[in-house]
Design a protein around this motif. Structure first.
Motif, PDB file in Angstrom:
ATOM      1  N   LYS A   1       1.702  -3.925  11.132  1.00 28.80           N
ATOM      2  CA  LYS A   1       0.549  -3.947  10.246  1.00 28.80           C
ATOM      3  C   LYS A   1      -0.571  -3.126  10.862  1.00 28.80           C
ATOM      4  O   LYS A   1      -0.932  -3.315  12.019  1.00 28.80           O
ATOM      5  CB  LYS A   1       0.080  -5.392  10.012  1.00 28.80           C
ATOM      6  CG  LYS A   1      -1.057  -5.497   9.004  1.00 28.80           C
ATOM      7  CD  LYS A   1      -1.413  -6.941   8.724  1.00 28.80           C
ATOM      8  CE  LYS A   1      -2.530  -7.034   7.683  1.00 28.80           C
ATOM      9  NZ  LYS A   1      -2.889  -8.435   7.395  1.00 28.80           N
ATOM     10  N   TRP A   2      -1.087  -2.195  10.061  1.00 25.97           N
ATOM     11  CA  TRP A   2      -2.212  -1.390  10.503  1.00 25.97           C
ATOM     12  C   TRP A   2      -3.458  -2.268  10.617  1.00 25.97           C
ATOM     13  O   TRP A   2      -3.663  -3.182   9.816  1.00 25.97           O
ATOM     14  CB  TRP A   2      -2.478  -0.262   9.521  1.00 25.97           C
ATOM     15  CG  TRP A   2      -1.663   0.966   9.734  1.00 25.97           C
ATOM     16  CD1 TRP A   2      -2.098   2.177  10.180  1.00 25.97           C
ATOM     17  CD2 TRP A   2      -0.262   1.133   9.490  1.00 25.97           C
ATOM     18  NE1 TRP A   2      -1.070   3.075  10.228  1.00 25.97           N
ATOM     19  CE2 TRP A   2       0.075   2.463   9.818  1.00 25.97           C
ATOM     20  CE3 TRP A   2       0.745   0.284   9.044  1.00 25.97           C
ATOM     21  CZ2 TRP A   2       1.363   2.956   9.695  1.00 25.97           C
ATOM     22  CZ3 TRP A   2       2.027   0.766   8.929  1.00 25.97           C
ATOM     23  CH2 TRP A   2       2.332   2.080   9.257  1.00 25.97           C
ATOM     24  N   SER A   3      -4.279  -1.983  11.603  1.00 25.71           N
ATOM     25  CA  SER A   3      -5.521  -2.730  11.797  1.00 25.71           C
ATOM     26  C   SER A   3      -6.693  -1.772  11.620  1.00 25.71           C
ATOM     27  O   SER A   3      -6.541  -0.673  11.081  1.00 25.71           O
ATOM     28  CB  SER A   3      -5.543  -3.372  13.187  1.00 25.71           C
ATOM     29  OG  SER A   3      -5.482  -2.373  14.195  1.00 25.71           O
ATOM     30  N   ILE A   4      -7.850  -2.185  12.103  1.00 24.79           N
ATOM     31  CA  ILE A   4      -9.023  -1.320  11.961  1.00 24.79           C
ATOM     32  C   ILE A   4      -9.031  -0.199  12.999  1.00 24.79           C
ATOM     33  O   ILE A   4      -9.898   0.679  12.954  1.00 24.79           O
ATOM     34  CB  ILE A   4     -10.319  -2.140  12.093  1.00 24.79           C
ATOM     35  CG1 ILE A   4     -10.394  -2.817  13.477  1.00 24.79           C
ATOM     36  CG2 ILE A   4     -10.433  -3.143  10.968  1.00 24.79           C
ATOM     37  CD1 ILE A   4     -11.711  -3.501  13.736  1.00 24.79           C
TER      38      ILE A   4
ATOM     39  N   ASP B   1      -4.554  -4.039   4.382  1.00 26.36           N
ATOM     40  CA  ASP B   1      -4.169  -2.876   5.183  1.00 26.36           C
ATOM     41  C   ASP B   1      -2.731  -2.479   4.874  1.00 26.36           C
ATOM     42  O   ASP B   1      -1.981  -3.207   4.222  1.00 26.36           O
ATOM     43  CB  ASP B   1      -4.294  -3.196   6.680  1.00 26.36           C
ATOM     44  CG  ASP B   1      -5.722  -3.512   7.077  1.00 26.36           C
ATOM     45  OD1 ASP B   1      -6.621  -2.774   6.660  1.00 26.36           O
ATOM     46  OD2 ASP B   1      -5.917  -4.507   7.808  1.00 26.36           O
TER      47      ASP B   1
ATOM     48  N   TYR C   1      -3.955   5.117  11.727  1.00 22.03           N
ATOM     49  CA  TYR C   1      -4.260   5.843  10.493  1.00 22.03           C
ATOM     50  C   TYR C   1      -4.266   7.351  10.734  1.00 22.03           C
ATOM     51  O   TYR C   1      -3.941   8.131   9.825  1.00 22.03           O
ATOM     52  CB  TYR C   1      -5.607   5.389   9.931  1.00 22.03           C
ATOM     53  CG  TYR C   1      -5.539   4.065   9.226  1.00 22.03           C
ATOM     54  CD1 TYR C   1      -5.108   3.993   7.903  1.00 22.03           C
ATOM     55  CD2 TYR C   1      -5.892   2.881   9.868  1.00 22.03           C
ATOM     56  CE1 TYR C   1      -5.036   2.778   7.244  1.00 22.03           C
ATOM     57  CE2 TYR C   1      -5.825   1.669   9.213  1.00 22.03           C
ATOM     58  CZ  TYR C   1      -5.385   1.621   7.903  1.00 22.03           C
ATOM     59  OH  TYR C   1      -5.305   0.408   7.254  1.00 22.03           O
TER      60      TYR C   1
ATOM     61  N   GLY D   1     -11.030  -1.351   3.468  1.00 18.04           N
ATOM     62  CA  GLY D   1     -10.905  -2.653   2.826  1.00 18.04           C
ATOM     63  C   GLY D   1     -11.981  -2.963   1.827  1.00 18.04           C
ATOM     64  O   GLY D   1     -12.045  -4.078   1.300  1.00 18.04           O
TER      65      GLY D   1
ATOM     66  N   SER E   1      -7.575   1.587   2.069  1.00 15.09           N
ATOM     67  CA  SER E   1      -6.841   0.603   2.869  1.00 15.09           C
ATOM     68  C   SER E   1      -7.474   0.419   4.236  1.00 15.09           C
ATOM     69  O   SER E   1      -7.500  -0.694   4.771  1.00 15.09           O
ATOM     70  CB  SER E   1      -5.380   1.039   3.019  1.00 15.09           C
ATOM     71  OG  SER E   1      -4.760   1.173   1.754  1.00 15.09           O
ATOM     72  N   LYS E   2      -7.986   1.484   4.801  1.00 16.11           N
ATOM     73  CA  LYS E   2      -8.596   1.376   6.129  1.00 16.11           C
ATOM     74  C   LYS E   2      -9.903   0.599   6.077  1.00 16.11           C
ATOM     75  O   LYS E   2     -10.168  -0.260   6.918  1.00 16.11           O
ATOM     76  CB  LYS E   2      -8.845   2.762   6.718  1.00 16.11           C
ATOM     77  CG  LYS E   2      -9.446   2.723   8.128  1.00 16.11           C
ATOM     78  CD  LYS E   2      -9.670   4.102   8.673  1.00 16.11           C
ATOM     79  CE  LYS E   2     -10.206   4.012  10.105  1.00 16.11           C
ATOM     80  NZ  LYS E   2     -11.484   3.306  10.208  1.00 16.11           N
TER      81      LYS E   2
ATOM     82  N   ASN F   1       0.808  -1.219   0.000  1.00 14.04           N
ATOM     83  CA  ASN F   1       0.000   0.000   0.000  1.00 14.04           C
ATOM     84  C   ASN F   1       0.841   1.270   0.000  1.00 14.04           C
ATOM     85  O   ASN F   1       0.455   2.284  -0.588  1.00 14.04           O
ATOM     86  CB  ASN F   1      -0.938  -0.002   1.213  1.00 14.04           C
ATOM     87  CG  ASN F   1      -1.914  -1.150   1.169  1.00 14.04           C
ATOM     88  OD1 ASN F   1      -1.536  -2.314   1.110  1.00 14.04           O
ATOM     89  ND2 ASN F   1      -3.205  -0.842   1.184  1.00 14.04           N
TER      90      ASN F   1
ATOM     91  N   SER G   1       1.105  -2.070   5.736  1.00 18.98           N
ATOM     92  CA  SER G   1       2.020  -2.922   6.515  1.00 18.98           C
ATOM     93  C   SER G   1       3.461  -2.528   6.207  1.00 18.98           C
ATOM     94  O   SER G   1       3.762  -2.017   5.115  1.00 18.98           O
ATOM     95  CB  SER G   1       1.802  -4.405   6.177  1.00 18.98           C
ATOM     96  OG  SER G   1       2.056  -4.650   4.805  1.00 18.98           O
TER      97      SER G   1
END
Length: 462
Positions: free
Chosen positions: A279-282, A268, A287, A358, A355-356, A205, A270
């Motif tokens: 790794k970014w999550s929700i 996401d 973000y 998905g 990306s956030k 990303n 990473s």
């Protein structure tokens, strides 16, 4: 001798003075009162009961017999009275405080203000403190407001900064700016392998960001190239059509964009570099920090651009394109640059947003969003980066703050009423640029147009 000359000679001085006198109901103060009353009536109607097919006057009857009408009128007339009768004393008090601060430059307050204006290190320290607050305060907010910060305020701030280049600096009215956001979003889906057509290589990303920026730059040039001869309303209609083209292509090109189903399972962000893995999550906070980084980077680059030769060329085009061309400004090239550079921020915002979440589909990119971004720029102050950020924060925060008291279908009605009041009493915006303030002051004095975009293609008509 004509009848008019005979009549004018027979008039007494007092009668002639009466003819020159403006009727009380036509004075500016009362013109604003009629506008505020009309706004109150309209607000009561559009937020009242819905009509039905059996009684077409049901909505009007229920509105004019309910307390809502008098509440709306009381609010709008109250705003008028407060601004007309208390605005001058309040402004005078601020002016006295400001003049006294300037007069007492030897005192602690005056010396601090003078030092802040002249000392670059002090200004950088204040900006550093503001940055710390921006990074620390969101961690103490509720999860709902953290999501609002990321999904709406920060994303739309990036978009508004880009639109400010087009409309605030170059004076090109763009009503389809959100289409570039869609281009950035679908670029993310394509380069991560989530569209029906396979990319030549699957990208992380972070690597998609520069690709999406370049894609939006190209789309900005493609939009600007055939529309360079258009100005004002005509340019607005063309950009509106550009937004609809992007929307319809995204909706109907099933084999290219996935059609109404859109794209799913977009990965996401990473990082996996030099032993560092993350790794970014929700969760919204990671973000938020990523968006703050890109907002600061864009503000730094665009601020340098504003005071460069390119920025001065944009200003010349916005104020008078004919005069700018006559003085050697390549208007074609600089207008293309404005479209392309303004669209670049949409690529960054589109990648981060996609990306956030998905998942994207064409309904994520309605035309209303383009209108809202334009409202944020105008409300905050065209041509002013701090004003654009403040306007975006206020107008995004307000509907969320009203959601517990106002029906969801009525939130944007109140937002529109706020914009009308703002345009009546402060058309330059919350935090306008100095150039914009000077233009409006000259327009009030009859020395120029309030907005160069309203000037016809052949120049000002005298």
């Amino acid at each position: 001798m004509s009848t008019v000359e005979t009549t004018s000679r027979n008039l007494t001085p007092s009668a002639a003075a009466k003819l020159r006198r403006t009727a009380w109901y036509r004075k500016e103060r009362f013109s604003r009162l009629w506008a505020m009353i009309a706004l109150g009536l309209l607000l009561a109607v559009v937020t009242g009961e819905q009509g039905n097919t059996r009684d077409i006057f049901f909505s009007l009857e229920s509105t004019f017999t309910s307390p809502r009408l008098w509440i709306c009128l009381a609010i709008t007339v109250g705003v008028w009275a407060l601004r007309e009768f208390a605005g001058t004393p309040i402004k005078g008090s601020f002016t006295k405080v400001k003049s006294s601060a300037k007069a007492t430059t030897s005192g602690p307050v005056g010396s601090l203000l003078e030092r802040f204006r002249t000392d670059k290190r002090l200004r950088l320290g204040a900006l550093a403190l503001l940055l710390v607050l921006v990074l620390v305060i969101p961690s103490g907010l509720a999860r709902t407001w953290q999501t609002v910060l990321v999904d709406q305020i920060a994303i739309f701030a990036l978009l508004a900064i880009g639109l400010n280049v087009v409309i605030g600096w170059a004076g090109l009215l763009d009503l389809g700016f959100f289409a570039f956001f869609a281009v950035g979003a679908y670029s993310t889906a394509y380069w991560t392998g989530r569209l029906p057509i396979e990319p030549p290589v699957i990208l992380n990303n972070f690597w998609v960001i520069p690709v999406a920026v370049v894609t939006c730059l190209i789309c900005g040039v493609l939009l600007g190239a055939p529309t360079l001869r258009l100005r004002g309303d005509y340019l607005a209609i063309v950009t509106l059509g550009f937004h609809e083209i992007i929307y319809l292509v995204a909706k109907n090109a099933d084999g290219l964009t996935g059609g109404p189903q859109g794209a799913r399972l977009i990965p996401d962000f990473s990082i996996d570099f030099a032993g560092i893995e993350y790794k970014w999550s929700i969760k919204p906070l990671p973000y938020w920090y990523l968006l703050v980084f890109f907002i600061i980077l864009v503000i730094f680059l665009f601020s340098r651009l504003e005071h460069s030769r390119v920025g001065r060329a944009w200003t010349a085009i916005r104020e008078d394109e004919i005069a700018a061309a006559a003085n050697g400004v390549d208007t074609v090239r600089f207008k293309l640059m404005a479209f392309a550079i303004g669209a670049s921020t949409s690529g960054v915002a589109g990648v981060i947003f996609t990306s956030k979440y998905g998942y994207i589909n064409p309904e994520v990119f309605p035309l209303l969003q383009s209108i809202l971004i334009l409202a944020y720029v105008i409300f905050g102050g065209m041509g002013s980066i701090p004003g654009v950020l403040i306007g975006t924060a206020i107008l995004v925060w307000l509907p969320e703050a009203l959601k517990d008291w106002v029906d969801p279908s009525d939130r944007y009605m109140y937002l529109g009423a706020l914009l009308v009041v703002m345009m009546i009493y402060r058309p330059q915006g919350v935090w306008p640029s100095r150039r914009r303030q000077r233009e409006l002051r000259m327009a009030e004095e009859g020395m120029g147009d309030a907005d160069a975009m309203s000037e016809p293609a052949g120049g000002k008509i005298s």
